[in-house]
Design an enzyme around this catalytic site. Sequence first.
Site, PDB file in Angstrom:
ATOM      1  N   GLU A 121       5.485  -7.645   6.763  1.00  0.00           N
ATOM      2  CA  GLU A 121       6.699  -6.922   7.708  1.00  0.00           C
ATOM      3  C   GLU A 121       6.511  -7.643   9.139  1.00  0.00           C
ATOM      4  OE1 GLU A 121       4.341  -3.424   7.345  1.00  0.00           O
ATOM      5  OE2 GLU A 121       5.984  -2.400   6.394  1.00  0.00           O
ATOM      6  N   ASP A 204       4.160   7.071   1.406  1.00  0.00           N
ATOM      7  CA  ASP A 204       3.250   6.099   1.666  1.00  0.00           C
ATOM      8  C   ASP A 204       1.961   6.054   0.481  1.00  0.00           C
ATOM      9  OD1 ASP A 204       1.509   4.056   2.584  1.00  0.00           O
ATOM     10  OD2 ASP A 204       2.140   4.023   4.530  1.00  0.00           O
TER      11      ASP A 204
HETATM   12  O1  GCO Z   1       0.241   0.689   4.803  1.00  0.00           O
HETATM   13  C1  GCO Z   1       1.320   0.520   4.028  1.00  0.00           C
HETATM   14  O2  GCO Z   1       1.639   0.770   3.219  1.00  0.00           O
HETATM   15  C2  GCO Z   1       2.001  -0.506   4.606  1.00  0.00           C
HETATM   16  O3  GCO Z   1       1.429  -1.674   4.612  1.00  0.00           O
HETATM   17  C3  GCO Z   1       2.482  -0.153   6.227  1.00  0.00           C
HETATM   18  O4  GCO Z   1       2.928  -1.292   6.765  1.00  0.00           O
HETATM   19  C4  GCO Z   1       3.380   0.806   6.365  1.00  0.00           C
HETATM   20  O5  GCO Z   1       2.596   2.099   5.772  1.00  0.00           O
HETATM   21  C5  GCO Z   1       4.778   0.917   6.091  1.00  0.00           C
HETATM   22  O6  GCO Z   1       5.360   0.114   6.781  1.00  0.00           O
HETATM   23  C6  GCO Z   1       5.303   1.884   6.018  1.00  0.00           C
HETATM   24  O7  GCO Z   1       6.327   2.012   5.144  1.00  0.00           O
HETATM   25 ZN    ZN Z   2       0.511   2.301   2.297  1.00  0.00          ZN
END
Ligand code: GCO
Ligand code: ZN
Length: 299
Positions: A121, A204
């Site tokens: 990201e 998540d």
């Molecule tokens: O932990 C994760 O799963 C990703 O690596 C994170 O960067 C964030 O949770 C994500 O940006 C949310 O969508």
């Molecule tokens: Zn995650």
Amino acid sequence: MSSIKIECVLPENCRCGESPVWEEASNSLLFVDIPARKICRWNPLTNQLQRVTADAPVSSVALRQSGGYVATIGTKFCALNWEDQSIVALATVDKDKKNNRFNDGKVDPAGRYFAGTMAEETAPAVLERHQGSLYSLFPDHHLKKYFDQVDISNGLDWSLDHKIFYYIDSLSYSVDAFDYDLQTGQISNRRSVYKLEKEEQIPDGMCIDAEGKLWVACYNGGRVIRLDPETGKRLQTVKLPVDKTTSCCFGGKDYSEMYVTCARDGLDSENLLRQPEAGGIFKITGLGVKGIAPYPYAG
Ligand SMILES: O=C(O)[C@H](O)[C@@H](O)[C@H](O)[C@H](O)CO
Ligand SMILES: [Zn+2]
């Protein structure tokens, strides 16, 4: 009525805490801080905290039947010896995708380590789309690729009868299910079991409880939600005093406590002041439901 209590039990200031896993043998919570490249092990009774640093982002950690742990580091499935802190690669994925890394991972009831990838990201949830894939590492160390075109490969778990695999690709805002063949590790018949509501934000990490209901941490939503995957209904919402809740697991005595990880990265200075516990480990008690023990990697 149960009286739910939520407390920050470890002020760890994780940039992006993830992959909480309870280890009964050491009475400890394992978790990672992805961008800080750390794997942590914390004993809530003694408050002892140990950390191992890797040479690339660590996105998940799991128990290993033969001792030690396994972890996804960069684009590698690795074995971790906690005693001497040595890390050995077992397999590498996405060799043609230099900007990719693993994200969430978990071991299935037969001891296969599942984990998916994503493009790195540039900011939370900002990334090149469709670059990720879902893989598993079998106990004999061979790799299986399930599908590609994933945005942010995230939460995963299996139904209590081991016949369903639950999976989250975060940017689909959906919790999906597949039929699961435990014998072969094959998945089929993908469908959505829950679509997140707007205020729930981004799904998540996820775990299943002892009643077969799913708990999903909502990134930017500051909550965990309990879902009934059979009816597609949300059963419960538990709000936390931090926005970037990333994942959850059950642990502690008889798996009666829930641990929740969260992130600091992506919060501006104003929100960091409002959420001083961001990046810490939270414990939720009084939920009135237990979890199940994590499965160890069998290789
Ligand atoms: O932990 C994760 O799963 C990703 O690596 C994170 O960067 C964030 O949770 C994500 O940006 C949310 O969508
Ligand atoms: Zn995650």
